[in-house]
Scaffold this motif. Structure first.
Motif, short mmCIF file in Angstrom:
data_model
loop_
_atom_site.label_atom_id
_atom_site.label_comp_id
_atom_site.label_asym_id
_atom_site.label_seq_id
_atom_site.Cartn_x
_atom_site.Cartn_y
_atom_site.Cartn_z
N ASN A 142 5.01 -3.75 -15.26
CA ASN A 142 3.56 -3.96 -15.35
C ASN A 142 2.77 -2.78 -14.79
OD1 ASN A 142 2.54 -6.74 -16.41
ND2 ASN A 142 4.50 -7.12 -15.42
N GLY A 143 3.46 -1.68 -14.48
CA GLY A 143 2.77 -0.46 -14.11
C GLY A 143 2.73 -0.11 -12.64
N LEU A 144 3.37 -0.90 -11.78
CA LEU A 144 3.40 -0.55 -10.37
C LEU A 144 4.36 0.61 -10.15
CD1 LEU A 144 2.14 -3.45 -10.22
CD2 LEU A 144 3.08 -3.52 -7.92
N THR A 145 4.00 1.49 -9.23
CA THR A 145 4.82 2.64 -8.90
C THR A 145 5.72 2.30 -7.70
OG1 THR A 145 3.24 3.53 -7.32
CG2 THR A 145 2.96 4.17 -9.65
N GLU A 146 6.65 3.19 -7.43
CA GLU A 146 7.49 3.03 -6.24
C GLU A 146 6.63 3.01 -4.98
OE1 GLU A 146 10.74 2.47 -5.63
OE2 GLU A 146 11.17 2.34 -7.77
N GLU A 147 5.61 3.85 -4.95
CA GLU A 147 4.71 3.90 -3.80
C GLU A 147 3.96 2.57 -3.64
OE1 GLU A 147 3.41 5.47 -0.35
OE2 GLU A 147 4.90 6.36 -1.70
N ASP A 148 3.52 1.99 -4.74
CA ASP A 148 2.87 0.67 -4.69
C ASP A 148 3.80 -0.36 -4.09
OD1 ASP A 148 0.61 1.68 -6.05
OD2 ASP A 148 1.36 0.99 -8.02
N VAL A 191 13.95 -8.56 -5.08
CA VAL A 191 14.48 -7.21 -5.35
C VAL A 191 15.12 -7.14 -6.73
CG1 VAL A 191 16.17 -5.50 -4.60
CG2 VAL A 191 14.78 -6.72 -2.92
N GLU A 192 15.89 -8.15 -7.09
CA GLU A 192 16.64 -8.09 -8.34
C GLU A 192 15.80 -8.37 -9.58
OE1 GLU A 192 19.82 -10.88 -7.76
OE2 GLU A 192 20.93 -9.50 -6.45
N LYS A 193 14.84 -9.26 -9.47
CA LYS A 193 14.09 -9.69 -10.66
C LYS A 193 12.60 -9.35 -10.62
CE LYS A 193 17.67 -11.86 -12.36
NZ LYS A 193 18.36 -11.44 -13.56
N PHE A 194 11.95 -9.60 -9.47
CA PHE A 194 10.50 -9.48 -9.46
C PHE A 194 10.02 -8.03 -9.36
CE2 PHE A 194 6.15 -10.12 -7.77
CZ PHE A 194 5.67 -10.89 -8.81
N PHE A 209 -7.12 -3.42 -3.97
CA PHE A 209 -6.68 -4.32 -2.91
C PHE A 209 -5.18 -4.25 -2.62
CE2 PHE A 209 -10.62 -6.42 -4.36
CZ PHE A 209 -11.29 -6.46 -3.14
N ILE A 210 -4.54 -3.14 -2.92
CA ILE A 210 -3.10 -3.06 -2.70
C ILE A 210 -2.71 -3.33 -1.25
CG2 ILE A 210 -3.07 -0.55 -2.31
CD1 ILE A 210 -0.32 -0.61 -3.83
N ASN A 211 -3.57 -2.98 -0.30
CA ASN A 211 -3.23 -3.12 1.11
C ASN A 211 -3.36 -4.55 1.64
OD1 ASN A 211 -2.63 -0.37 1.51
ND2 ASN A 211 -4.80 0.07 1.56
N LYS A 212 -3.67 -5.50 0.77
CA LYS A 212 -3.86 -6.89 1.20
C LYS A 212 -2.92 -7.85 0.47
CE LYS A 212 -7.08 -6.60 4.29
NZ LYS A 212 -6.93 -7.23 5.59
N ILE A 213 -1.88 -7.34 -0.16
CA ILE A 213 -0.96 -8.17 -0.93
C ILE A 213 0.38 -8.25 -0.20
CG2 ILE A 213 0.30 -8.38 -3.11
CD1 ILE A 213 -2.04 -6.79 -4.39
N LEU A 214 0.89 -9.48 -0.08
CA LEU A 214 2.20 -9.74 0.51
C LEU A 214 3.05 -10.51 -0.49
CD1 LEU A 214 0.89 -10.97 3.96
CD2 LEU A 214 1.87 -8.72 3.49
N LYS A 256 6.45 0.10 -2.15
CA LYS A 256 6.67 0.37 -0.72
C LYS A 256 5.50 -0.13 0.11
CE LYS A 256 9.64 4.41 -1.19
NZ LYS A 256 9.73 5.87 -1.05
N THR A 257 4.30 0.06 -0.40
CA THR A 257 3.11 -0.41 0.32
C THR A 257 3.17 -1.92 0.49
OG1 THR A 257 1.75 1.42 -0.43
CG2 THR A 257 0.59 -0.58 0.24
N ILE A 258 3.44 -2.63 -0.58
CA ILE A 258 3.45 -4.09 -0.54
C ILE A 258 4.59 -4.63 0.31
CG2 ILE A 258 3.77 -6.16 -1.96
CD1 ILE A 258 2.24 -4.64 -4.20
#
Length: 119
Positions: free
Chosen positions: A98-104, A88-91, A60-65, A106-108
């Motif tokens: 927790n394993g998210l990539t740069e691509e993840d 940007v600084e903390k979250f 569901f990566i495409n449905k997270i804001l 950018k998608t969000i």
């Protein structure tokens, strides 16, 4: 009149971590807004990050804001709060831990809001 649930955003879902609720909304096409990031008196941001990773793992990566709910001046850095740069600084570093990539990320942060508005 029918509502296109593909264009509906359910906000403040991160005030109460509930994967069953999230999955019901997502299965119906809604976006989920984790939009009280930084308000750790409701939920630790670590739980928000873990929940986001679980949702990504379920496809569901495409449905997270993401957003901040800065509704008072006390949330601004000048008044001792977490400020507008908190995501940007903390979250984002927490998401990466927790394993998210740069691509993840950018998608969000970029693709999902654009897709929501049809951009």
């Amino acid at each position: 009149m029918k509502v296109n649930l593909e264009k509906v955003v359910i906000g403040h879902v991160d005030l109460n971590i509930d994967m069953d609720y999230y999955l019901t909304l997502l299965d119906n096409g809604c976006y989920l807004a984790f939009d009280t990031i930084g308000k750790t008196n409701y939920q630790p941001d670590e739980l928000r990050a873990i929940s986001i990773k679980k949702l990504i793992d379920k496809g569901f990566i495409n449905k997270i804001l993401l957003s901040l709910d800065i509704s008072r001046k006390s949330y601004l850095k000048n008044y001792g709060g977490f400020g507008h740069s908190y995501i940007v600084e903390k979250f984002i570093p927490l998401l990466k831990n927790n394993g998210l990539t740069e691509e993840d990320i950018k998608t969000i942060l970029y693709r999902n809001p654009l897709d929501l508005i049809g951009g």
